[in-house]
Design a protein around this motif. Structure first.
Motif, mmCIF file in Angstrom:
data_model
loop_
_atom_site.group_PDB
_atom_site.id
_atom_site.type_symbol
_atom_site.label_atom_id
_atom_site.label_comp_id
_atom_site.label_asym_id
_atom_site.label_seq_id
_atom_site.Cartn_x
_atom_site.Cartn_y
_atom_site.Cartn_z
ATOM 1 N N VAL A 40 164.919 -41.226 -37.681
ATOM 2 C CA VAL A 40 164.338 -41.966 -38.208
ATOM 3 C C VAL A 40 163.272 -40.550 -37.523
ATOM 4 N N LEU A 43 163.949 -37.794 -38.655
ATOM 5 C CA LEU A 43 163.188 -36.849 -39.996
ATOM 6 C C LEU A 43 162.043 -37.006 -39.549
ATOM 7 N N GLU A 44 161.026 -37.531 -38.213
ATOM 8 C CA GLU A 44 159.966 -37.142 -37.687
ATOM 9 C C GLU A 44 160.177 -35.670 -37.224
ATOM 10 N N LYS A 49 158.363 -35.197 -41.458
ATOM 11 C CA LYS A 49 158.353 -36.727 -42.762
ATOM 12 C C LYS A 49 157.287 -37.969 -41.478
ATOM 13 N N ARG A 51 156.341 -41.815 -40.470
ATOM 14 C CA ARG A 51 156.729 -42.717 -40.395
ATOM 15 C C ARG A 51 157.719 -43.515 -41.661
ATOM 16 N N GLU A 53 157.978 -42.419 -45.125
ATOM 17 C CA GLU A 53 159.017 -41.827 -45.356
ATOM 18 C C GLU A 53 160.355 -41.627 -44.764
ATOM 19 N N ALA A 54 160.259 -41.537 -43.179
ATOM 20 C CA ALA A 54 161.531 -41.271 -42.465
ATOM 21 C C ALA A 54 162.571 -42.667 -42.882
ATOM 22 N N THR A 55 161.954 -43.781 -42.376
ATOM 23 C CA THR A 55 162.298 -44.858 -43.122
ATOM 24 C C THR A 55 163.035 -45.350 -43.991
ATOM 25 N N MET A 58 166.010 -42.969 -44.585
ATOM 26 C CA MET A 58 167.224 -43.459 -43.461
ATOM 27 C C MET A 58 167.701 -44.555 -44.389
ATOM 28 N N CYS A 69 167.315 -34.325 -47.053
ATOM 29 C CA CYS A 69 165.617 -34.443 -45.697
ATOM 30 C C CYS A 69 164.956 -33.339 -45.937
#
Ligand code: TYC
Length: 102
Positions: A40, A43-44, A49, A51, A53-55, A58, A69
């Motif tokens: 996560v 990705l941030e 991204k 949090r 979107e990243a979650t 992931m 990504c």
């Protein structure tokens, strides 16, 4: 066609040529050891991204083995892959990041 004025034939393009750059997907690969929170964070930090979107990304990678990504031009994609691989190595995680032509 055109002429430079010195008797030399010069060919000029009149049609506006808009060329699209080749694009590359940057992918994260799943593994059994990299902590979810670290993915996560990656990705941030490197893919801008949120949090949420990243979650989502992931969890998609965790469940499907691979996930996107982002999509970038060659040089940007290459830089992202290098940044992620360096960051994972620094933190002793086996996380793998790759790029593929779209
Ligand atoms: N599978 C990892 C775990 O269960 C989490 C993970 C998700 C690892 C995505 C890598 O790209 C990855 N801790």
């Amino acid at each position: 066609g055109d002429n430079a004025g010195n008797g030399t034939a010069v060919i000029t393009r009149t049609k506006p040529k808009v060329k699209r750059p080749n694009l590359y997907r940057v992918l994260l690969l799943n593994d059994d050891y990299t902590p979810m929170e670290f993915v996560v964070l990656v990705l941030e930090r490197f893919f801008r991204k949120t949090r949420d979107e990243a979650t989502q990304i992931m969890l998609h990678v965790h469940q499907n083995g691979v996930g996107e990504c982002g999509v970038y031009t060659y040089e940007v994609a290459e830089t992202k892959v290098t940044q992620v691989m360096d960051f994972a190595r620094q933190n002793q995680h086996p996380l793998q990041c790759v790029m593929e032509k779209k």
